[in-house]
Write a protein that holds these residues in place. Structure first.
Motif, PDB file in Angstrom:
ATOM      1  N   ALA A  70     -38.058  40.573  27.509  1.00  0.00           N
ATOM      2  CA  ALA A  70     -37.365  39.579  27.873  1.00  0.00           C
ATOM      3  C   ALA A  70     -38.423  38.532  28.900  1.00  0.00           C
ATOM      4  N   ALA A  71     -37.902  37.645  29.432  1.00  0.00           N
ATOM      5  CA  ALA A  71     -38.557  36.732  30.593  1.00  0.00           C
ATOM      6  C   ALA A  71     -38.590  37.775  31.818  1.00  0.00           C
ATOM      7  N   GLY A  72     -39.891  37.732  32.197  1.00  0.00           N
ATOM      8  CA  GLY A  72     -39.862  38.687  33.523  1.00  0.00           C
ATOM      9  C   GLY A  72     -40.250  40.055  33.551  1.00  0.00           C
ATOM     10  N   GLU A  73     -40.138  40.799  32.258  1.00  0.00           N
ATOM     11  CA  GLU A  73     -40.254  42.032  31.838  1.00  0.00           C
ATOM     12  C   GLU A  73     -41.747  41.956  31.579  1.00  0.00           C
ATOM     13  N   HIS A  74     -42.256  43.419  31.900  1.00  0.00           N
ATOM     14  CA  HIS A  74     -43.649  43.649  31.807  1.00  0.00           C
ATOM     15  C   HIS A  74     -43.791  45.128  30.898  1.00  0.00           C
ATOM     16  N   ALA A  75     -45.003  45.087  30.315  1.00  0.00           N
ATOM     17  CA  ALA A  75     -45.362  46.689  29.595  1.00  0.00           C
ATOM     18  C   ALA A  75     -46.717  46.595  29.688  1.00  0.00           C
ATOM     19  N   TRP A  76     -47.197  48.035  29.788  1.00  0.00           N
ATOM     20  CA  TRP A  76     -48.437  48.531  29.818  1.00  0.00           C
ATOM     21  C   TRP A  76     -49.121  47.660  28.387  1.00  0.00           C
ATOM     22  N   THR A 115     -42.513  32.696  22.762  1.00  0.00           N
ATOM     23  CA  THR A 115     -41.255  31.908  23.086  1.00  0.00           C
ATOM     24  C   THR A 115     -41.161  31.044  21.834  1.00  0.00           C
ATOM     25  N   GLY A 116     -40.191  30.869  21.195  1.00  0.00           N
ATOM     26  CA  GLY A 116     -39.934  29.907  19.991  1.00  0.00           C
ATOM     27  C   GLY A 116     -40.325  30.563  18.770  1.00  0.00           C
TER      28      GLY A 116
END
Length: 148
Positions: free
Chosen positions: A36-42, A76-77
């Motif tokens: 989601a917006a604002g989430e981060h992952a390795w 996005t989109g």
């Protein structure tokens, strides 16, 4: 933030089926992750993590404890699930916009199976273009609030 350990655990939980094309190419596990917006992952091999909104595919090569690669499959989109793309397009059409769906790239594979990323495009018509031309500075002449 989802760390390398989180991703490797998810890969171990989603091995590729025996005899599949992915297995023959040394991919032993695959996992898709919606950020989601604002989430981060390795992000393997990079100093900066993947950032949402995005749908990221991770693949383990050899074993879930060895080499891992990743890439962004949808932004996005764009939607991994065609049903979600159709629903988003319907909401835009209900708001009076002309919309088109189009596939992005070829088929992909994640832990849920094969998919084709679909992109939702809102087409600019004469009314929208006129509104954009009048907006000057982000504020429409008809109201005091910014137009987004």
């Amino acid at each position: 933030m989802l760390t390398e350990q989180h991703i490797r655990e998810r890969l171990r939980a989603h091995p590729c089926a025996a005899g599949t094309v992915r297995e023959r190419r040394s991919v032993v596990a695959v996992y898709g992750l919606q950020l989601a917006a604002g989430e981060h992952a390795w992000q393997p091999g990079a100093s900066a993590p993947h950032a949402g909104p995005a749908y990221v595919i991770y693949e383990a090569h050899g074993s879930a404890n060895t080499a891992v690669t990743s890439w962004v499959a949808a932004r996005t989109g764009q939607f991994r699930d065609e049903r979600l793309a159709v629903a988003a397009a319907a909401r835009l059409e209900a708001a009076g916009l002309a919309v088109r769906l189009r596939p992005v790239g070829g088929p992909g594979v994640d832990h849920l199976g094969r998919f084709v990323v679909m992109e939702v495009l809102a087409l600019a018509d004469e009314t929208l273009l006129a509104l954009a031309a009048r907006a000057g500075g982000g504020v429409t002449p008809d109201c005091d609030s910014p137009s987004y």
